[in-house]
Design a protein around this motif. Structure first.
Motif, PDB file in Angstrom:
ATOM      1  N   GLU A 214       0.831  -1.207   0.000  1.00  0.00           N
ATOM      2  CA  GLU A 214       0.000   0.000   0.000  1.00  0.00           C
ATOM      3  C   GLU A 214       0.868   1.260   0.000  1.00  0.00           C
ATOM      4  OE1 GLU A 214      -3.330   2.073   2.976  1.00  0.00           O
ATOM      5  OE2 GLU A 214      -2.108   0.384   3.660  1.00  0.00           O
ATOM      6  N   VAL A 215       1.911   1.269   0.840  1.00  0.00           N
ATOM      7  CA  VAL A 215       2.749   2.457   0.949  1.00  0.00           C
ATOM      8  C   VAL A 215       3.520   2.734  -0.336  1.00  0.00           C
ATOM      9  CG1 VAL A 215       2.977   2.401   3.455  1.00  0.00           C
ATOM     10  CG2 VAL A 215       4.519   1.013   2.062  1.00  0.00           C
ATOM     11  N   SER A 216       3.824   1.700  -1.095  1.00  0.00           N
ATOM     12  CA  SER A 216       4.545   1.901  -2.353  1.00  0.00           C
ATOM     13  C   SER A 216       3.655   2.579  -3.384  1.00  0.00           C
ATOM     14  CB  SER A 216       5.056   0.556  -2.895  1.00  0.00           C
ATOM     15  OG  SER A 216       6.015  -0.005  -2.028  1.00  0.00           O
ATOM     16  N   PHE A 217       2.373   2.215  -3.395  1.00  0.00           N
ATOM     17  CA  PHE A 217       1.438   2.879  -4.308  1.00  0.00           C
ATOM     18  C   PHE A 217       1.248   4.341  -3.936  1.00  0.00           C
ATOM     19  CE2 PHE A 217      -0.312  -1.463  -5.329  1.00  0.00           C
ATOM     20  CZ  PHE A 217       0.065  -1.428  -6.645  1.00  0.00           C
ATOM     21  N   TYR A 218       1.151   4.632  -2.634  1.00  0.00           N
ATOM     22  CA  TYR A 218       1.009   6.021  -2.215  1.00  0.00           C
ATOM     23  C   TYR A 218       2.234   6.834  -2.602  1.00  0.00           C
ATOM     24  CZ  TYR A 218      -3.152   4.782   0.465  1.00  0.00           C
ATOM     25  OH  TYR A 218      -4.415   4.359   0.830  1.00  0.00           O
ATOM     26  N   ASP A 219       3.401   6.218  -2.500  1.00  0.00           N
ATOM     27  CA  ASP A 219       4.625   6.898  -2.918  1.00  0.00           C
ATOM     28  C   ASP A 219       4.601   7.167  -4.423  1.00  0.00           C
ATOM     29  OD1 ASP A 219       7.584   7.652  -2.298  1.00  0.00           O
ATOM     30  OD2 ASP A 219       7.726   6.276  -3.995  1.00  0.00           O
ATOM     31  N   TYR A 220       4.142   6.182  -5.199  1.00  0.00           N
ATOM     32  CA  TYR A 220       4.053   6.345  -6.647  1.00  0.00           C
ATOM     33  C   TYR A 220       3.080   7.468  -6.992  1.00  0.00           C
ATOM     34  CZ  TYR A 220       3.332   5.311 -11.587  1.00  0.00           C
ATOM     35  OH  TYR A 220       3.244   5.413 -12.949  1.00  0.00           O
ATOM     36  N   LEU A 221       1.943   7.496  -6.327  1.00  0.00           N
ATOM     37  CA  LEU A 221       0.961   8.539  -6.608  1.00  0.00           C
ATOM     38  C   LEU A 221       1.465   9.912  -6.184  1.00  0.00           C
ATOM     39  CD1 LEU A 221      -2.310   6.667  -5.565  1.00  0.00           C
ATOM     40  CD2 LEU A 221      -1.682   7.410  -7.873  1.00  0.00           C
ATOM     41  N   GLY A 222       2.322   9.938  -5.157  1.00  0.00           N
ATOM     42  CA  GLY A 222       2.927  11.203  -4.769  1.00  0.00           C
ATOM     43  C   GLY A 222       3.826  11.747  -5.864  1.00  0.00           C
ATOM     44  N   GLU A 223       4.497  10.839  -6.578  1.00  0.00           N
ATOM     45  CA  GLU A 223       5.369  11.236  -7.681  1.00  0.00           C
ATOM     46  C   GLU A 223       4.603  11.410  -8.993  1.00  0.00           C
ATOM     47  OE1 GLU A 223       8.653  11.869  -7.624  1.00  0.00           O
ATOM     48  OE2 GLU A 223       8.719  11.584  -5.443  1.00  0.00           O
ATOM     49  N   THR A 270      14.741   5.486  15.729  1.00  0.00           N
ATOM     50  CA  THR A 270      15.338   5.571  14.390  1.00  0.00           C
ATOM     51  C   THR A 270      14.421   5.004  13.318  1.00  0.00           C
ATOM     52  OG1 THR A 270      17.589   5.427  15.286  1.00  0.00           O
ATOM     53  CG2 THR A 270      17.298   4.886  12.954  1.00  0.00           C
ATOM     54  N   LEU A 271      13.826   3.840  13.571  1.00  0.00           N
ATOM     55  CA  LEU A 271      12.943   3.231  12.572  1.00  0.00           C
ATOM     56  C   LEU A 271      11.718   4.102  12.308  1.00  0.00           C
ATOM     57  CD1 LEU A 271      13.002  -0.585  13.484  1.00  0.00           C
ATOM     58  CD2 LEU A 271      14.327   0.645  11.757  1.00  0.00           C
ATOM     59  N   THR A 272      11.171   4.686  13.357  1.00  0.00           N
ATOM     60  CA  THR A 272      10.022   5.581  13.185  1.00  0.00           C
ATOM     61  C   THR A 272      10.406   6.801  12.351  1.00  0.00           C
ATOM     62  OG1 THR A 272       8.971   4.902  15.257  1.00  0.00           O
ATOM     63  CG2 THR A 272       8.381   7.069  14.399  1.00  0.00           C
ATOM     64  N   GLU A 273      11.563   7.370  12.649  1.00  0.00           N
ATOM     65  CA  GLU A 273      12.037   8.547  11.903  1.00  0.00           C
ATOM     66  C   GLU A 273      12.236   8.216  10.428  1.00  0.00           C
ATOM     67  OE1 GLU A 273      15.951  11.517  11.784  1.00  0.00           O
ATOM     68  OE2 GLU A 273      15.627  10.162  13.487  1.00  0.00           O
ATOM     69  N   LEU A 274      12.883   7.089  10.134  1.00  0.00           N
ATOM     70  CA  LEU A 274      13.122   6.697   8.740  1.00  0.00           C
ATOM     71  C   LEU A 274      11.815   6.364   8.034  1.00  0.00           C
ATOM     72  CD1 LEU A 274      16.330   4.499   9.116  1.00  0.00           C
ATOM     73  CD2 LEU A 274      16.167   6.825   8.206  1.00  0.00           C
ATOM     74  N   SER A 275      10.905   5.725   8.752  1.00  0.00           N
ATOM     75  CA  SER A 275       9.613   5.377   8.166  1.00  0.00           C
ATOM     76  C   SER A 275       8.832   6.626   7.777  1.00  0.00           C
ATOM     77  CB  SER A 275       8.809   4.531   9.163  1.00  0.00           C
ATOM     78  OG  SER A 275       7.565   4.172   8.616  1.00  0.00           O
ATOM     79  N   ASN A 276       8.794   7.595   8.679  1.00  0.00           N
ATOM     80  CA  ASN A 276       8.093   8.845   8.380  1.00  0.00           C
ATOM     81  C   ASN A 276       8.766   9.598   7.229  1.00  0.00           C
ATOM     82  OD1 ASN A 276       5.977   8.733  10.288  1.00  0.00           O
ATOM     83  ND2 ASN A 276       7.359   9.395  11.919  1.00  0.00           N
ATOM     84  N   LYS A 277      10.080   9.494   7.154  1.00  0.00           N
ATOM     85  CA  LYS A 277      10.828  10.166   6.091  1.00  0.00           C
ATOM     86  C   LYS A 277      10.465   9.619   4.724  1.00  0.00           C
ATOM     87  CE  LYS A 277      15.609  10.765   4.404  1.00  0.00           C
ATOM     88  NZ  LYS A 277      17.054  10.542   4.716  1.00  0.00           N
ATOM     89  N   PHE A 279       7.906   7.109   4.000  1.00  0.00           N
ATOM     90  CA  PHE A 279       6.526   6.688   3.749  1.00  0.00           C
ATOM     91  C   PHE A 279       5.486   7.708   4.191  1.00  0.00           C
ATOM     92  CE2 PHE A 279       8.929   2.686   4.336  1.00  0.00           C
ATOM     93  CZ  PHE A 279       8.703   2.120   3.097  1.00  0.00           C
ATOM     94  N   GLY A 280       5.911   8.686   4.977  1.00  0.00           N
ATOM     95  CA  GLY A 280       4.958   9.666   5.462  1.00  0.00           C
ATOM     96  C   GLY A 280       4.104   9.150   6.604  1.00  0.00           C
ATOM     97  N   SER A 281       4.439   7.965   7.110  1.00  0.00           N
ATOM     98  CA  SER A 281       3.737   7.373   8.243  1.00  0.00           C
ATOM     99  C   SER A 281       4.660   6.355   8.878  1.00  0.00           C
ATOM    100  CB  SER A 281       2.427   6.711   7.803  1.00  0.00           C
ATOM    101  OG  SER A 281       2.685   5.659   6.896  1.00  0.00           O
ATOM    102  N   ASP A 282       4.301   5.906  10.080  1.00  0.00           N
ATOM    103  CA  ASP A 282       5.149   4.959  10.793  1.00  0.00           C
ATOM    104  C   ASP A 282       4.691   3.537  10.503  1.00  0.00           C
ATOM    105  OD1 ASP A 282       6.884   3.660  12.437  1.00  0.00           O
ATOM    106  OD2 ASP A 282       6.024   4.400  14.320  1.00  0.00           O
ATOM    107  N   ILE A 283       5.445   2.832   9.677  1.00  0.00           N
ATOM    108  CA  ILE A 283       5.127   1.441   9.386  1.00  0.00           C
ATOM    109  C   ILE A 283       6.042   0.490  10.158  1.00  0.00           C
ATOM    110  CG2 ILE A 283       4.338   2.060   7.073  1.00  0.00           C
ATOM    111  CD1 ILE A 283       6.889   0.599   6.009  1.00  0.00           C
ATOM    112  N   SER A 284       6.844   1.049  11.064  1.00  0.00           N
ATOM    113  CA  SER A 284       7.803   0.226  11.798  1.00  0.00           C
ATOM    114  C   SER A 284       7.184  -0.461  13.014  1.00  0.00           C
ATOM    115  CB  SER A 284       8.992   1.093  12.257  1.00  0.00           C
ATOM    116  OG  SER A 284       8.605   2.005  13.280  1.00  0.00           O
ATOM    117  N   GLN A 285       5.948  -0.095  13.338  1.00  0.00           N
ATOM    118  CA  GLN A 285       5.281  -0.682  14.498  1.00  0.00           C
ATOM    119  C   GLN A 285       4.041  -1.430  14.056  1.00  0.00           C
ATOM    120  OE1 GLN A 285       6.824  -0.383  17.447  1.00  0.00           O
ATOM    121  NE2 GLN A 285       8.371   0.933  16.484  1.00  0.00           N
ATOM    122  N   ALA A 286       3.806  -2.594  14.659  1.00  0.00           N
ATOM    123  CA  ALA A 286       2.676  -3.434  14.254  1.00  0.00           C
ATOM    124  C   ALA A 286       1.348  -2.736  14.463  1.00  0.00           C
ATOM    125  CB  ALA A 286       2.711  -4.754  15.012  1.00  0.00           C
TER     126      ALA A 286
END
Length: 289
Positions: A214-223, A270-277, A279-286
């Motif tokens: 899902e996050v990859s599609f949102y990234d694609y649509l952002g571009e 760190t994972l939260t920071e990279l995820s937000n950077k 993906f624009g959201s935190d996918i590092s937590q279940a």
């Protein structure tokens, strides 16, 4: 040098010639400027039945395999530099291990063959844990959680659920969880290499749908905000994204060390920071999905 060692080197070279990924077909990005042998640490540790972590720390590098063309996980920016969530997570893990990260790029269906052959120490490429994969590989602690999205053309009114894929054509990478999921619903899966290719096939009408994170599609649509595609369904449960390693006693300490690194990177944010950077959201937590 022993006859056994000479035969092992010859076998590794012969195998590399027959597999595209990781053998120069796609090129490589490395944390150092010097030319290095990406097969040596993994292959030698496997041959000798020794400790792979000790071999990695002795050589000062861990070799990760990745596609290098799957934004925002692993891709090249406008300057040509290898970036992405997995790229930065890999570097952060390597730092915790006291070594540098070296990234070797290849096509998806060749990454696991390279891991099997000892050309890579691990794969970091948004790999989802599945029962089938667990039979062959050991997985680290998950470092991301994602849902799979079903995407169709903007004017498509025939597909709104995964069940609607029966008898339809989809496009995905060979051996990916997305291709397997589409096939499980009765779709005729056309094999391609990249996310952009899958979407191009949907837009051109060559296939009816495609599946991906899902996050990859949102990234694609952002571009590509004007892309005439839409997400019509999502899997109910999030999949666990992890780092696969070869099974065996020689990788146990490496798995434990990577697990510890992931836990520390999660705890310190760190994972939260990279995820937000990326993906624009935190996918590092279940519980973030």
């Amino acid at each position: 040098m022993s006859i056994k060692r000479l035969l092992a080197i010859a076998l590794t070279a012969t195998t590399c010639m027959g597999v595209l990924a990781g053998c120069g077909g796609k090129g490589q990005s490395t944390g150092t400027s010097e030319s290095v042998d990406t097969t040596e640490s993994a292959a030698e540790a496997t041959e000798a039945g020794s400790d792979l972590l000790a071999s990695i720390q002795e050589k000062g590098k861990i070799v990760f395999a990745m596609e290098g063309q799957w934004a925002p996980w692993t891709y090249h920016d406008e300057a040509g530099d290898l970036v992405g969530y997995d790229t930065e997570v890999g570097k952060a893990i390597a730092e915790k291990l006291g070594v540098e990260a070296e990234f070797v790029e290849g096509e998806w269906d060749g990454l696991f063959a390279g891991l099997d052959g000892g050309r890579y120490d691990a794969i970091i490429n948004g790999v989802e844990i599945t029962d089938e994969r667990k039979e062959k590989y050991d997985f680290t602690t998950p470092y991301a959680y994602i849902r799979t999205a079903l995407v169709v053309g903007q004017d498509n009114s025939e597909i709104s659920t995964f069940e609607d894929l029966a008898g339809k054509k989809t496009s995905n990478s060979l051996g990916s969880t997305y291709a397997d999921l589409a096939a499980s619903y009765g779709a005729d899966v056309q094999n391609v290499d990249t996310l952009s290719e899958t979407i191009d096939m949907v837009l051109s009408g060559r296939v009816d749908a495609t599946l991906n994170a899902e996050v990859s599609f949102y990234d694609y649509l952002g571009e590509h905000p004007d892309a005439a595609i839409k997400i019509v369904a999502l899997t109910d449960d999030a999949s666990e994204v992890s780092i696969p390693l070869r099974k065996g006693s020689e990788t146990e300490s490496l798995r434990d060390a990577i697990n510890k690194a992931i836990e520390e990177l999660s705890a310190d944010g760190t994972l939260t920071e990279l995820s937000n950077k990326y993906f624009g959201s935190d996918i590092s937590q279940a519980n973030a999905n």
